[in-house]
Design a protein around this motif. Structure first.
Motif: not given
Length: 177
Positions: A110-121
């Motif tokens: 699980a990725l969290d880029f703050g204001e740039m959003g989240t993603a799943t890699a």
């Protein structure tokens, strides 16, 4: 006065097209790259499942020698987490945590880029002629954010080459080149 009304109408029309057009775009963004490596999954998987080992092949760490990395106490597998901070625009800041690890076949973060959003890699390791086909990919839910939906169109061009570079770095590492 007539020119001002024309300009205002044009701006409103462009805004409607931008926002309305965004909702015609996919809600989810996906990017994936695959490289076949002349190594067994058991050799490759530890470089993926141990976030500290990622430093030896990550395509982003070379871009910023001043990047700040922090790791939690879980050495590898589910629960292992890493955060990074960088002023470099192609690196940025964020954190990731391993949420699934099926040694030696699949890993999900699980990725969290703050204001740039989240993603799943994810990484999938599959037997292939000549070794193991390693797929590195991600998916991101752009939600109802028009800007994120438009950015989704460019993600493959932004992230895809980095994934290719990372996989090629990993290939050199596991093949002993």
């Amino acid at each position: 006065m007539r020119i001002i009304k024309w300009v205002v109408r044009l701006l409103v029309l462009l805004a409607v097209i931008f926002v309305g057009g965004a909702f015609l775009l996919p809600k989810e963004t996906s990017v994936a790259r695959t490289v076949t490596m002349n190594a067994a999954p058991e050799v490759i998987f530890p470089y993926i499942a141990n976030l500290r080992a990622n430093q030896s092949w990550s395509p982003w760490l070379d871009r910023d020698p001043d990047i700040q990395l922090a790791f939690n106490d879980v050495p590898e597998g589910v629960g292992a987490a890493m955060s990074w901070q960088s002023e470099h625009p192609q690196v940025g800041s964020g954190n990731m945590i391993i949420i699934e690890a099926q040694d030696p076949r699949r890993l999900v973060t699980a990725l969290d880029f703050g204001e740039m959003g989240t993603a799943t890699a994810y990484f999938n390791l599959v037997a292939a002629e000549g070794g193991t086909a390693v797929t590195w990919g991600f998916t991101s839910d752009n939600g109802n954010n028009p800007m994120f939906r438009w950015m989704g169109l460019m993600m493959d061009g932004w992230v895809g080459p980095d994934y290719e570079q990372g996989l090629n770095n990993l290939k050199k590492l596991v093949e002993g080149a």
